[in-house]
Scaffold this motif. Structure first.
Motif, PDB file in Angstrom:
ATOM      1  N   PRO A  55       0.811  -1.218   0.000  1.00  0.00           N
ATOM      2  CA  PRO A  55       0.000   0.000   0.000  1.00  0.00           C
ATOM      3  C   PRO A  55       0.849   1.275   0.000  1.00  0.00           C
ATOM      4  O   PRO A  55       0.516   2.247  -0.678  1.00  0.00           O
ATOM      5  N   LEU A  78       1.036   4.398  -2.593  1.00  0.00           N
ATOM      6  CA  LEU A  78       0.863   5.809  -2.211  1.00  0.00           C
ATOM      7  C   LEU A  78       2.036   6.634  -2.756  1.00  0.00           C
ATOM      8  O   LEU A  78       1.854   7.710  -3.323  1.00  0.00           O
ATOM      9  N   LEU A 122       3.252   9.339   8.805  1.00  0.00           N
ATOM     10  CA  LEU A 122       2.733   7.991   9.064  1.00  0.00           C
ATOM     11  C   LEU A 122       3.586   7.262  10.100  1.00  0.00           C
ATOM     12  O   LEU A 122       3.062   6.501  10.916  1.00  0.00           O
ATOM     13  N   TRP A 146      -6.286   4.014  13.150  1.00  0.00           N
ATOM     14  CA  TRP A 146      -6.835   3.918  11.791  1.00  0.00           C
ATOM     15  C   TRP A 146      -5.783   4.122  10.709  1.00  0.00           C
ATOM     16  O   TRP A 146      -6.080   4.059   9.525  1.00  0.00           O
ATOM     17  N   THR A 147      -4.524   4.382  11.109  1.00  0.00           N
ATOM     18  CA  THR A 147      -3.504   4.635  10.086  1.00  0.00           C
ATOM     19  C   THR A 147      -3.006   3.316   9.487  1.00  0.00           C
ATOM     20  O   THR A 147      -2.977   2.291  10.173  1.00  0.00           O
ATOM     21  N   PRO A 148      -2.600   3.363   8.213  1.00  0.00           N
ATOM     22  CA  PRO A 148      -2.060   2.141   7.607  1.00  0.00           C
ATOM     23  C   PRO A 148      -0.743   1.723   8.251  1.00  0.00           C
ATOM     24  O   PRO A 148      -0.450   0.530   8.354  1.00  0.00           O
ATOM     25  N   ILE A 165      -7.953  -2.967   8.043  1.00  0.00           N
ATOM     26  CA  ILE A 165      -7.601  -1.551   7.817  1.00  0.00           C
ATOM     27  C   ILE A 165      -6.526  -1.428   6.737  1.00  0.00           C
ATOM     28  O   ILE A 165      -6.623  -0.606   5.829  1.00  0.00           O
ATOM     29  N   LEU A 166      -5.512  -2.290   6.825  1.00  0.00           N
ATOM     30  CA  LEU A 166      -4.425  -2.218   5.838  1.00  0.00           C
ATOM     31  C   LEU A 166      -4.953  -2.512   4.429  1.00  0.00           C
ATOM     32  O   LEU A 166      -4.571  -1.830   3.459  1.00  0.00           O
ATOM     33  N   TRP A 186      -6.748   0.521   3.071  1.00  0.00           N
ATOM     34  CA  TRP A 186      -5.798   1.519   2.558  1.00  0.00           C
ATOM     35  C   TRP A 186      -5.163   1.062   1.251  1.00  0.00           C
ATOM     36  O   TRP A 186      -4.880   1.873   0.374  1.00  0.00           O
ATOM     37  N   VAL A 211      -7.519   2.120  -1.377  1.00  0.00           N
ATOM     38  CA  VAL A 211      -7.508   3.583  -1.555  1.00  0.00           C
ATOM     39  C   VAL A 211      -6.250   4.036  -2.301  1.00  0.00           C
ATOM     40  O   VAL A 211      -6.324   4.762  -3.299  1.00  0.00           O
ATOM     41  N   PHE A 212      -5.083   3.582  -1.829  1.00  0.00           N
ATOM     42  CA  PHE A 212      -3.826   4.010  -2.443  1.00  0.00           C
ATOM     43  C   PHE A 212      -3.678   3.449  -3.861  1.00  0.00           C
ATOM     44  O   PHE A 212      -3.097   4.083  -4.747  1.00  0.00           O
TER      45      PHE A 212
END
Lengths: 295, 241
Positions: free
Chosen positions: B141, B145, B169, B192-194, B218-219, B222, B225-226
């Motif tokens: 991920p 990004l 991060l 909630w952060t990757p 969660i990972l 992300w 998303v990324f």
């Protein structure tokens, strides 16, 4: 009929309100060396970008050896040197060229490419530590290394000094001697005159003249034939080839589209006195051609 | 494509940014944090947790640095040059992603080796395997990004965005300082952060528990998303290259 190396048919490209290329048509048979000559902003780079499949045309057709340009590049039929850029830091010349060569099916041996681009002995130098002329030669080598049949060079010598330009064209001639088709753009007139079999003059996105450099000089009839004459001289304006007559003192200057015929006729009329023939240089032709449409 | 990956890896290991953010900085910080910042009693457990954190931080550094490289390549006209070779655009993108994935290996290896050799960290073979695997696979991920930034932003801006993302991060995700010491609101964000989810997988393995499904979910979120962000940038850049 043999398929043309390059074929552009009525291609058009606009960037916003600016029409960079406007219905340009150009066919180049195999084996020709063609100069695309035009002032800055004439649409040369956009034309080349479309020919190579980098820029999609708004309308019109483009082909390299009869197939889609992108596909031709993928098959290794065309190699190109864009106007600038393409060099990456932290690699040596050898590493860079070996990589590019590896993407082609039948590349030239590295030693031969180095010799053609006059870089023998420099192959272990870092690409980011080269002089301007050397960097340009590496970019040239990247266009050649795959041994493509069509080589397209966008303003190859724009950044070079006189000496480097001469060396560059020496290497180039070795290639054209091997039957390659070469298309290069330039705004140096002497280069187009000396290096190309055929000169295509481009202005405001379309072709304004196309032929050998001699043809182009003829089209605009800029050769001046002058003689000393007294008395009635108006008849000189009716001689073959003459497009304009100008009298300055006892000298009559005749603009001629066919100076050979004009001189012959002068001789037959016994009017050769202090004959002087001033050939147009391509620069005059170029200015005349590209200025024609200026309002 | 193999030749392309080889060339890109050569460029990576010669890149000062990669050496600093991907290898030197995580190893040095690991040595400092595990030897100077911990109370003597916590040393063994702390050395393991910090080892995972710093390996994760180094892997992120490598992944983001790779993304900045794309912006640099774009500015240098290298991507256009590649389009003038027989390489297909898809091969170039895959090559760059693979370079990113391979490029994080030295970062992870350097910190884990420092853990073993200097701090004498001992874990079971299974734990080592799981940690290496999770730290490695989990960088995808972040690679995306980084590439997304590289395609969407220009040279300098892309590099700054990637360094900001790396530091942001790493800090908020609790890689530098454990989230246990964070104020409540910050800890809520951290979860909630990757980066926190990424490291949590390996922290769990190191402490002998199975990775939690929440961190995995969660990972993966992300990742999507990324991935979309990188795809958007790639398409946008393709129109202007």
């Amino acid at each position: 009929m043999e398929i043309d190396a390059v074929s552009l048919t009525a291609v058009t490209k606009s960037f916003g309100a600016v029409r960079a290329v406007d219905g340009l048509t150009l066919a180049i048979p195999r084996g020709q060396t063609v100069a695309l000559l035009g002032p800055n902003g004439a649409g040369k780079s956009t034309t080349i970008g479309m020919l190579l499949g980098l820029i999609p045309p708004d309308s019109g057709k483009t082909a390299i050896f009869g197939i889609d340009p992108g596909q031709a590049v993928r098959q290794g039929l065309a190699g190109a040197m864009p106007q600038e850029g393409g060099l990456i830091p932290r690699v040596t010349i050898r590493e860079l060229l070996t990589f590019i060569a590896g993407t082609y099916r039948a590349p030239l041996p590295l030693e031969q490419v180095l010799a053609l681009a006059q870089m023998t002995g420099l192959e272990n130098r870092r690409v980011d530590k080269l002089s301007g002329g050397q960097a340009q030669r590496v970019r040239f080598a990247m266009a050649l290394v795959g041994d493509p049949d069509l080589i397209v060079l966008d303003e190859p010598t724009a950044a070079l000094d006189v000496e480097a330009r001469r060396e560059f064209w020496n290497g180039m001639r070795t290639l054209t001697g091997r039957g390659k088709t070469v298309l290069f753009s330039t705004h140096y007139l002497d280069e187009a005159d000396e290096q190309a079999d055929r000169v295509v003059v481009v202005d405001r996105g379309h072709v304004v003249a196309d032929g050998t450099s001699t043809d182009i000089k003829k089209i605009v009839a800029l050769t001046t034939v002058s003689v000393t004459a007294v008395g009635e001289v108006a008849w000189l304006g009716d001689l073959p080839g003459v497009t304009r007559l100008e009298v300055r003192g006892d000298r009559v200057h005749l603009r001629s589209a066919d100076p050979d015929a004009t001189v012959m006729a002068l001789a037959q009329a016994g009017a050769v006195r202090n004959l002087e023939v001033t050939p147009a240089d391509l620069e005059d032709a170029f200015v005349a051609l590209t200025a024609k449409e200026t309002v | 494509m193999f030749g392309y990956i080889r060339l890109e890896l050569l460029r990576t290991i010669r890149d000062g940014g990669f050496i600093i953010f991907g290898i030197a900085s995580p190893v040095v910080m690991y040595l400092v944090l595990s030897n100077l910042a911990l109370a003597p009693g916590d040393k063994h457990a702390g050395a393991i947790v910090t080892m995972v954190s710093m390996a994760a931080y180094g892997a992120l550094g490598g992944a983001f640095n790779n993304g900045s490289g794309i912006a640099e390549d774009r500015a240098a006209g290298w991507l256009r040059q590649l389009r003038l070779t027989p390489l297909a655009p898809a091969q170039v993108v895959s090559g760059k992603v693979i370079t990113g994935v391979l490029g994080v290996v030295p970062s992870i290896a350097a910190v884990l080796l420092t853990g073993v050799l200097v701090n004498h960290v001992t874990l079971s073979a299974g734990q080592w395997l799981a940690i290496v695997g999770l730290l490695w696979a989990g960088t995808v991920p972040f690679s995306l990004l980084g590439l997304g930034n590289g395609y969407n932003l220009t040279g300098q801006t892309a590099a700054m965005a990637n360094i900001a993302a790396l530091l942001g991060l790493s800090i908020v995700g609790g890689l530098w300082v454990p989230t246990a010491g964070f104020p409540g609101w910050l800890r809520a964000i951290a979860e909630w952060t990757p980066s926190n989810s990424y490291a949590a997988l390996s922290w769990d393995v190191a402490s002998g528990t199975a990775p939690g499904p929440r961190a995995i979910a969660i990972l993966c979120g992300w990742l999507v998303v990324f991935g979309l962000y990188a795809r958007y940038g790639y398409r946008r850049a393709g129109r202007t290259a």
